[in-house]
Scaffold this motif. Structure first.
Motif, PDB file in Angstrom:
ATOM      1  N   LEU A   1      43.047  26.655  23.835  1.00  0.00           N
ATOM      2  CA  LEU A   1      42.394  25.655  24.118  1.00  0.00           C
ATOM      3  C   LEU A   1      41.957  25.384  25.424  1.00  0.00           C
ATOM      4  CD1 LEU A   1      44.189  23.056  21.691  1.00  0.00           C
ATOM      5  CD2 LEU A   1      41.810  23.828  21.411  1.00  0.00           C
ATOM      6  N   ASN A   2      42.821  25.477  26.213  1.00  0.00           N
ATOM      7  CA  ASN A   2      42.541  25.344  27.694  1.00  0.00           C
ATOM      8  C   ASN A   2      41.577  26.462  28.196  1.00  0.00           C
ATOM      9  OD1 ASN A   2      43.998  23.293  28.244  1.00  0.00           O
ATOM     10  ND2 ASN A   2      46.145  24.141  28.850  1.00  0.00           N
ATOM     11  N   HIS A   3      41.835  27.649  27.883  1.00  0.00           N
ATOM     12  CA  HIS A   3      40.845  28.799  27.952  1.00  0.00           C
ATOM     13  C   HIS A   3      39.213  28.373  27.488  1.00  0.00           C
ATOM     14  CE1 HIS A   3      44.015  32.162  28.508  1.00  0.00           C
ATOM     15  NE2 HIS A   3      44.112  31.378  29.523  1.00  0.00           N
ATOM     16  N   PHE A   4      39.298  27.789  26.514  1.00  0.00           N
ATOM     17  CA  PHE A   4      37.992  27.430  25.963  1.00  0.00           C
ATOM     18  C   PHE A   4      37.374  26.366  26.623  1.00  0.00           C
ATOM     19  CE2 PHE A   4      34.864  25.518  22.885  1.00  0.00           C
ATOM     20  CZ  PHE A   4      33.908  26.681  22.790  1.00  0.00           C
ATOM     21  N   ALA A   5      38.084  25.288  27.270  1.00  0.00           N
ATOM     22  CA  ALA A   5      37.665  24.192  27.928  1.00  0.00           C
ATOM     23  C   ALA A   5      37.130  24.711  29.111  1.00  0.00           C
ATOM     24  CB  ALA A   5      38.774  23.350  28.101  1.00  0.00           C
ATOM     25  N   GLU A   6      37.878  25.702  29.783  1.00  0.00           N
ATOM     26  CA  GLU A   6      37.389  26.304  31.190  1.00  0.00           C
ATOM     27  C   GLU A   6      36.148  27.037  30.935  1.00  0.00           C
ATOM     28  OE1 GLU A   6      39.157  29.712  34.418  1.00  0.00           O
ATOM     29  OE2 GLU A   6      40.209  29.250  32.379  1.00  0.00           O
ATOM     30  N   HIS A   7      36.107  27.645  29.807  1.00  0.00           N
ATOM     31  CA  HIS A   7      34.826  28.548  29.564  1.00  0.00           C
ATOM     32  C   HIS A   7      33.815  27.553  29.598  1.00  0.00           C
ATOM     33  CE1 HIS A   7      31.971  31.224  27.619  1.00  0.00           C
ATOM     34  NE2 HIS A   7      31.846  30.486  26.683  1.00  0.00           N
ATOM     35  N   VAL A   8      33.767  26.764  28.584  1.00  0.00           N
ATOM     36  CA  VAL A   8      32.439  25.706  28.258  1.00  0.00           C
ATOM     37  C   VAL A   8      32.351  24.925  29.396  1.00  0.00           C
ATOM     38  CG1 VAL A   8      32.802  25.983  25.783  1.00  0.00           C
ATOM     39  CG2 VAL A   8      33.806  24.031  27.028  1.00  0.00           C
ATOM     40  N   ARG A   9      33.297  24.382  30.203  1.00  0.00           N
ATOM     41  CA  ARG A   9      32.681  23.981  31.603  1.00  0.00           C
ATOM     42  C   ARG A   9      31.972  24.603  32.296  1.00  0.00           C
ATOM     43  NH1 ARG A   9      37.525  22.199  32.340  1.00  0.00           N
ATOM     44  NH2 ARG A   9      37.286  20.026  31.622  1.00  0.00           N
TER      45      ARG A   9
ATOM     46  N   ASP B   1      36.554  18.542  28.895  1.00  0.00           N
ATOM     47  CA  ASP B   1      37.529  16.915  29.155  1.00  0.00           C
ATOM     48  C   ASP B   1      38.139  16.637  27.840  1.00  0.00           C
ATOM     49  OD1 ASP B   1      36.711  17.242  31.684  1.00  0.00           O
ATOM     50  OD2 ASP B   1      35.388  15.538  31.893  1.00  0.00           O
ATOM     51  N   VAL B   2      37.621  16.539  26.798  1.00  0.00           N
ATOM     52  CA  VAL B   2      38.223  16.050  25.378  1.00  0.00           C
ATOM     53  C   VAL B   2      39.484  16.985  25.126  1.00  0.00           C
ATOM     54  CG1 VAL B   2      37.746  15.919  23.058  1.00  0.00           C
ATOM     55  CG2 VAL B   2      36.080  14.906  24.740  1.00  0.00           C
ATOM     56  N   ILE B   3      38.883  18.436  25.378  1.00  0.00           N
ATOM     57  CA  ILE B   3      40.160  19.388  24.807  1.00  0.00           C
ATOM     58  C   ILE B   3      41.064  19.420  25.730  1.00  0.00           C
ATOM     59  CG2 ILE B   3      40.368  21.861  24.451  1.00  0.00           C
ATOM     60  CD1 ILE B   3      37.154  22.258  23.717  1.00  0.00           C
ATOM     61  N   ASP B   4      40.996  19.570  27.104  1.00  0.00           N
ATOM     62  CA  ASP B   4      41.775  19.251  28.187  1.00  0.00           C
ATOM     63  C   ASP B   4      42.839  18.182  27.745  1.00  0.00           C
ATOM     64  OD1 ASP B   4      41.441  21.618  29.303  1.00  0.00           O
ATOM     65  OD2 ASP B   4      40.159  20.643  30.888  1.00  0.00           O
ATOM     66  N   ASN B   5      42.379  16.879  27.764  1.00  0.00           N
ATOM     67  CA  ASN B   5      42.943  15.784  27.523  1.00  0.00           C
ATOM     68  C   ASN B   5      43.838  15.747  26.189  1.00  0.00           C
ATOM     69  OD1 ASN B   5      41.991  14.329  29.810  1.00  0.00           O
ATOM     70  ND2 ASN B   5      40.295  13.387  28.565  1.00  0.00           N
ATOM     71  N   HIS B   6      43.259  16.354  25.066  1.00  0.00           N
ATOM     72  CA  HIS B   6      44.059  16.763  24.092  1.00  0.00           C
ATOM     73  C   HIS B   6      45.336  17.570  24.209  1.00  0.00           C
ATOM     74  CE1 HIS B   6      45.269  17.662  19.854  1.00  0.00           C
ATOM     75  NE2 HIS B   6      45.309  18.990  20.337  1.00  0.00           N
ATOM     76  N   VAL B   7      45.294  18.699  24.945  1.00  0.00           N
ATOM     77  CA  VAL B   7      46.301  19.281  25.295  1.00  0.00           C
ATOM     78  C   VAL B   7      47.467  18.408  26.266  1.00  0.00           C
ATOM     79  CG1 VAL B   7      47.145  21.412  26.718  1.00  0.00           C
ATOM     80  CG2 VAL B   7      45.029  21.614  25.138  1.00  0.00           C
TER      81      VAL B   7
ATOM     82  N   ARG C   1      47.896  15.356  26.138  1.00  0.00           N
ATOM     83  CA  ARG C   1      48.548  14.190  25.308  1.00  0.00           C
ATOM     84  C   ARG C   1      49.745  14.653  24.399  1.00  0.00           C
ATOM     85  NH1 ARG C   1      43.353  12.372  24.221  1.00  0.00           N
ATOM     86  NH2 ARG C   1      43.613  13.437  22.296  1.00  0.00           N
ATOM     87  N   HIS C   2      49.902  16.175  24.277  1.00  0.00           N
ATOM     88  CA  HIS C   2      50.602  16.639  23.320  1.00  0.00           C
ATOM     89  C   HIS C   2      51.714  17.382  23.863  1.00  0.00           C
ATOM     90  CE1 HIS C   2      47.764  15.408  20.610  1.00  0.00           C
ATOM     91  NE2 HIS C   2      48.131  15.468  19.464  1.00  0.00           N
ATOM     92  N   SER C   3      53.096  16.914  24.461  1.00  0.00           N
ATOM     93  CA  SER C   3      53.989  17.442  25.179  1.00  0.00           C
ATOM     94  C   SER C   3      54.131  18.859  24.741  1.00  0.00           C
ATOM     95  CB  SER C   3      55.238  16.831  25.175  1.00  0.00           C
ATOM     96  OG  SER C   3      56.104  17.297  26.013  1.00  0.00           O
ATOM     97  N   GLY C   4      54.488  19.706  25.611  1.00  0.00           N
ATOM     98  CA  GLY C   4      54.596  21.152  25.227  1.00  0.00           C
ATOM     99  C   GLY C   4      53.499  22.203  24.734  1.00  0.00           C
ATOM    100  N   LEU C   5      52.260  21.415  24.232  1.00  0.00           N
ATOM    101  CA  LEU C   5      51.251  22.209  23.641  1.00  0.00           C
ATOM    102  C   LEU C   5      50.625  23.171  24.778  1.00  0.00           C
ATOM    103  CD1 LEU C   5      49.450  22.762  21.354  1.00  0.00           C
ATOM    104  CD2 LEU C   5      47.917  20.981  22.077  1.00  0.00           C
ATOM    105  N   ALA C   6      50.626  23.068  25.934  1.00  0.00           N
ATOM    106  CA  ALA C   6      49.984  23.811  27.106  1.00  0.00           C
ATOM    107  C   ALA C   6      50.575  25.102  27.142  1.00  0.00           C
ATOM    108  CB  ALA C   6      50.180  23.008  28.335  1.00  0.00           C
ATOM    109  N   GLY C   7      51.820  25.103  26.635  1.00  0.00           N
ATOM    110  CA  GLY C   7      52.662  26.494  26.775  1.00  0.00           C
ATOM    111  C   GLY C   7      52.795  27.285  25.746  1.00  0.00           C
TER     112      GLY C   7
END
Length: 260
Positions: free
Chosen positions: A242-250, A221-227, A229-235
Motif C-alpha cells: 500500500l505504501n509503495h502504491f501511494a508513493e508511486h501514484v503520488r 494520502d488516503v492510502i497512507d492514512n489508512h496504513v 491508522r492500523h497499528s502494525g500494518l506498515a511492517g
C-alpha cells in the motif's frame, strides 16, 4: 541589524525616558540618545569543522549506506514491475485495492476511506456493509464503445471511476458515464469520480456538480492514512504494498507521461 533582545532593551529605555520629555524636540533627542546605547551585535563566529569527527563519519558511512540499501527502503514493487504511467495498469491495481474481496486483506476499508475523503458519508456507510463488486474496464453499452475504468457496484449503490494519467478528457465521455449512472435502476446512491494528476474538475460546467474530482496525490494520502491508522500494518506485506502504491501514484501528479 539589532536583534530582538537589543530592541527590547532599547524600548525599555525609551519608555523610561517618556515622563521626562517635554516636547517633540526633547523626545527626538531622547530617541537618538537611546539608539546610540543599543549594545553592538557580536560578530558571527565562523563555522568550525572537527576533522577527527568528520574522518570517523566518512570511514563509517560506506558500510552504513550499504546496510541502508540492503534494507530495501528505496525499493518500490509497483515501479519495479513497470506500472509506470500506463492508465490501464494503474487502474487495475487501484481496482484490486478497492475490492472488498481482494487478497490485500483490507476488506472495504480503502473504498470507505476514499468515500469519506470525498465527503460522501452515506455512500461510505453502504460500502462498509459489503459485499460489492469492483470491475476494471466496465462496458457500459452493448456495442462496447463506452467503457469506464473502474465500476464498483453494491446492492444499493454504484460508483464509477474514470482515471487519467497523461490523456485528456474525451469528448462527452463523462457525460455518457453520468447518463449511464443515472439510468441504473434500484440504486439508492450513485457517484462518478474523475481521477486525474491535478484533481481537475470535469470540463463541462453543467456536469461539475455531478462529478467528484480527485487527484492521484489525494488518493495517495488516503492510502497512507489508512496504513497509519492500523497499528502494525506498515511492517506487514500489505502495508508495504500500500505504501509503495501511494508513493508511486503520488508521482503521477508530479510528472506527465504518455498514455499507452
Amino acid at each position: 541589524m539589532p536583534n530582538a533582545a537589543q530592541f527590547d532593551t532599547f524600548f525599555q529605555r525609551w519608555h523610561s525616558l517618556q515622563p521626562q520629555t517635554a516636547g517633540p524636540a526633547a523626545a527626538m533627542a531622547a530617541f537618538f540618545d537611546a539608539w546610540q546605547h543599543i549594545p553592538a551585535r557580536p560578530a558571527p563566529r565562523p563555522p568550525t569543522l572537527d576533522t577527527r569527527q568528520f574522518a570517523e563519519f566518512a570511514a563509517a558511512f560506506p558500510a552504513a549506506h550499504a546496510r541502508h540499501l540492503r534494507s530495501g527502503v528505496r525499493a518500490n514493487a509497483w515501479r519495479s514491475v513497470g506500472v509506470g504511467h500506463d492508465e490501464l495498469r494503474n487502474t487495475a491495481v487501484l481496482r484490486w485495492l478497492l475490492d472488498c474481496l481482494g487478497d490485500h486483506g483490507q476488506g472495504p476499508d480503502l473504498l470507505v476511506a476514499l468515500l469519506e475523503h470525498l465527503a460522501l458519508p452515506s455512500l461510505a456507510a453502504l460500502a462498509q456493509q459489503a459485499p460489492y463488486r469492483a470491475r476494471v474496464e466496465q462496458r457500459l453499452s452493448e456495442a462496447g464503445d463506452s467503457r469506464v475504468d473502474i465500476a464498483i457496484e453494491g446492492a444499493d449503490f454504484m460508483v464509477l471511476i474514470e482515471a487519467k494519467v497523461g490523456a485528456a478528457e474525451g469528448d462527452d465521455q463523462l457525460e455518457r458515464y453520468h447518463r449511464y449512472l443515472q439510468g441504473i435502476p434500484g440504486k439508492r446512491l450513485r457517484e462518478l469520480i474523475f481521477l486525474t494528476p491535478e484533481g481537475r474538475p470535469v470540463r463541462n460546467p453543467a456536469l461539475q456538480a455531478h462529478v467528484r474530482p480527485l487527484s492521484w496525490a489525494a488518493l495517495a494520502d488516503v492510502i497512507d492514512n489508512h496504513v497509519r491508522r492500523h497499528s502494525g500494518l506498515a511492517g506487514q506485506p500489505a502495508g508495504l504494498l500500500l505504501n509503495h502504491f501511494a508513493e508511486h501514484v503520488r508521482g503521477l501528479g508530479r510528472k506527465k507521461g504518455k498514455k499507452r
